[in-house]
Design an enzyme around this catalytic site. Sequence first.
Site, PDB file in Angstrom:
ATOM      1  N   ALA A   1       0.814  -1.218   0.000  1.00  0.00           N
ATOM      2  CA  ALA A   1       0.000   0.000   0.000  1.00  0.00           C
ATOM      3  C   ALA A   1       0.845   1.265   0.000  1.00  0.00           C
ATOM      4  O   ALA A   1       0.421   2.298  -0.516  1.00  0.00           O
ATOM      5  CB  ALA A   1      -0.949  -0.008   1.187  1.00  0.00           C
ATOM      6  N   THR A   2       2.035   1.214   0.560  1.00  0.00           N
ATOM      7  CA  THR A   2       2.891   2.412   0.547  1.00  0.00           C
ATOM      8  C   THR A   2       3.184   2.803  -0.900  1.00  0.00           C
ATOM      9  O   THR A   2       3.029   3.962  -1.298  1.00  0.00           O
ATOM     10  CB  THR A   2       4.201   2.145   1.303  1.00  0.00           C
ATOM     11  OG1 THR A   2       3.872   1.828   2.661  1.00  0.00           O
ATOM     12  CG2 THR A   2       5.126   3.346   1.277  1.00  0.00           C
TER      13      THR A   2
ATOM     14  N   ASN B   1      -6.110   3.503  10.321  1.00  0.00           N
ATOM     15  CA  ASN B   1      -5.350   2.359  10.833  1.00  0.00           C
ATOM     16  C   ASN B   1      -5.156   2.384  12.340  1.00  0.00           C
ATOM     17  O   ASN B   1      -4.990   1.345  12.961  1.00  0.00           O
ATOM     18  CB  ASN B   1      -3.984   2.266  10.144  1.00  0.00           C
ATOM     19  CG  ASN B   1      -3.260   3.583  10.096  1.00  0.00           C
ATOM     20  OD1 ASN B   1      -3.758   4.558   9.552  1.00  0.00           O
ATOM     21  ND2 ASN B   1      -2.088   3.640  10.690  1.00  0.00           N
TER      22      ASN B   1
ATOM     23  N   GLN C   1      -6.979  -0.662   5.357  1.00  0.00           N
ATOM     24  CA  GLN C   1      -7.627  -1.262   6.533  1.00  0.00           C
ATOM     25  C   GLN C   1      -9.081  -1.650   6.254  1.00  0.00           C
ATOM     26  O   GLN C   1      -9.771  -2.146   7.147  1.00  0.00           O
ATOM     27  CB  GLN C   1      -7.585  -0.288   7.721  1.00  0.00           C
ATOM     28  CG  GLN C   1      -6.169   0.071   8.166  1.00  0.00           C
ATOM     29  CD  GLN C   1      -5.442  -1.076   8.876  1.00  0.00           C
ATOM     30  OE1 GLN C   1      -6.056  -2.048   9.326  1.00  0.00           O
ATOM     31  NE2 GLN C   1      -4.134  -0.972   8.977  1.00  0.00           N
TER      32      GLN C   1
ATOM     33  N   SER D   1      -3.389  -3.762   0.423  1.00  0.00           N
ATOM     34  CA  SER D   1      -2.147  -4.468   0.703  1.00  0.00           C
ATOM     35  C   SER D   1      -2.390  -5.929   1.062  1.00  0.00           C
ATOM     36  O   SER D   1      -3.385  -6.254   1.714  1.00  0.00           O
ATOM     37  CB  SER D   1      -1.477  -3.754   1.882  1.00  0.00           C
ATOM     38  OG  SER D   1      -0.244  -4.333   2.170  1.00  0.00           O
TER      39      SER D   1
ATOM     40  N   HIS E   1      -0.571  -8.029   3.116  1.00  0.00           N
ATOM     41  CA  HIS E   1      -0.313  -8.560   4.467  1.00  0.00           C
ATOM     42  C   HIS E   1      -1.313  -8.104   5.520  1.00  0.00           C
ATOM     43  O   HIS E   1      -1.232  -8.523   6.674  1.00  0.00           O
ATOM     44  CB  HIS E   1       1.127  -8.252   4.897  1.00  0.00           C
ATOM     45  CG  HIS E   1       1.416  -6.821   5.235  1.00  0.00           C
ATOM     46  ND1 HIS E   1       1.620  -6.406   6.530  1.00  0.00           N
ATOM     47  CD2 HIS E   1       1.538  -5.720   4.464  1.00  0.00           C
ATOM     48  CE1 HIS E   1       1.879  -5.099   6.531  1.00  0.00           C
ATOM     49  NE2 HIS E   1       1.825  -4.667   5.282  1.00  0.00           N
TER      50      HIS E   1
ATOM     51  N   THR F   1      10.203  -6.959 -12.875  1.00  0.00           N
ATOM     52  CA  THR F   1       9.689  -8.328 -12.962  1.00  0.00           C
ATOM     53  C   THR F   1       8.651  -8.560 -11.868  1.00  0.00           C
ATOM     54  O   THR F   1       8.911  -8.269 -10.695  1.00  0.00           O
ATOM     55  CB  THR F   1      10.850  -9.333 -12.806  1.00  0.00           C
ATOM     56  OG1 THR F   1      11.751  -9.105 -13.881  1.00  0.00           O
ATOM     57  CG2 THR F   1      10.361 -10.771 -12.823  1.00  0.00           C
TER      58      THR F   1
ATOM     59  N   CYS G   1       7.893   5.524  18.766  1.00  0.00           N
ATOM     60  CA  CYS G   1       9.278   5.824  19.141  1.00  0.00           C
ATOM     61  C   CYS G   1       9.935   6.564  17.996  1.00  0.00           C
ATOM     62  O   CYS G   1      10.129   6.009  16.925  1.00  0.00           O
ATOM     63  CB  CYS G   1      10.062   4.547  19.370  1.00  0.00           C
ATOM     64  SG  CYS G   1       9.465   3.626  20.750  1.00  0.00           S
TER      65      CYS G   1
END
Length: 412
Positions: free
Chosen positions: A75-76, A161, A189, A209, A211, A250, A336
Amino acid sequence: MTLKLPVYLDNAASTRCDPRVVEAMLPYFSEHYGNAGSRNHSFGWAAEEAIDHAREQCATLLGAQAKEILFTSGATESNNLAIRGAANMYARGPAGSTGRGHIITCSIEHKAVLDPCKRLAKEGFDVTFLQPPPSGVITRAAVEAALRPDTMLVSIMWANNEIGTINEVPEIGALCHEKEIIFHTDGTQWVGKMPVDVERDGIDLLSWSGHKIYGPKGVGGLFVRRRKPRVRLESLVDGGGQERGMRSGTQNVTGIVGFGKACEIARAEMEADGIRLLRLRKKLEREMQQRLEVVQVNGHAERRIPGTTNISFGFVEGESLMMGIKDIACSSGSACTSASLEPSYVLKGLGVGDDLAHSSLRLSLGRWTTEEEIDYAITAITSAVEHLRRLSPLFDLHKEGIDISKIQWQAH
Ligand code: PMP
């Protein structure tokens, strides 16, 4: 069944690859290993056929045509290609000039939307970052109020998200079509969990996406509308001309096969999964609110995808809370960044104070989340919060009825 620890409640970050997906992928590693671009032999044909089939599976999930689906690395990349590709294709002036066109997005989008938009702002586009209301929901009216005669692109995510709230995507799609503005939505999402029909929903560009929907990592899709209007994109990656010249390189055949299979399974199972997850997520929220005081579920109460919740716990320190629930894999409301802990910009964007943002948890359920795991999470989080509050002088003051925000602290 015995409970296996840690309990995985971070499905909005990534999901376990469905064994049926893995099984579909396996032959494409060392049996059908051809390059889909090899037109002269059966290895190439097998790879090409597999990609065509996956493109159909993806298109069916969206109510699109196979030709309208591009495969990317996730998705990025899809967001970057959609936003930068459309902006550059339809820009009003040459690179480096100002006033190249107006783009509308929202300040609580994923970084994979915000950062390309910021780059475009540096390159001469005007970008409006809509501020969400406390509910987190971006409405058609909010987009409409920001429209300008030179607005060329609107990018508003379908579901957030971090908090799981649902924006008014079909309504915004209708608005954009009325005004002949290109509409992109980051559906990472949403797609595979809730129904999509790109025609009904007025979408021109849609990213999603693998995953996040029980498929493999490193593969994703971009829907690019071909009729009414035909949307064209400037490519980001040039080379062999794969994916209609919009994404050279590819093709990741194994990944694409898995992605297609994940989309097919999602289409068949999303309704039942959704009903089950909604019940479990509501139980989790209800129990937290009944067992503990000063608990806040962030974002709109109803307009939410089934499996994601974001809960703030007053009078606990976020890091200590995370340490106290080590057997629950989830996300915190802090990110972080180098040495410091920044409260989440999404929660801040909703007006959640720094303290509550730091002490919030995003718990996201998935296809394999069981009731037993939710019960475990309820007990573990409750006891961690109670333990930390027993050590908190501020919580004592709160219980005595003192409003902490009104205390004048003295510095010595
Ligand atoms: N958009 C949203 C809303 C997301 O949740 C994510 C993943 N965290 C992305 C984009 C990026 O997706 P990917 O990991 O496939 O690049």
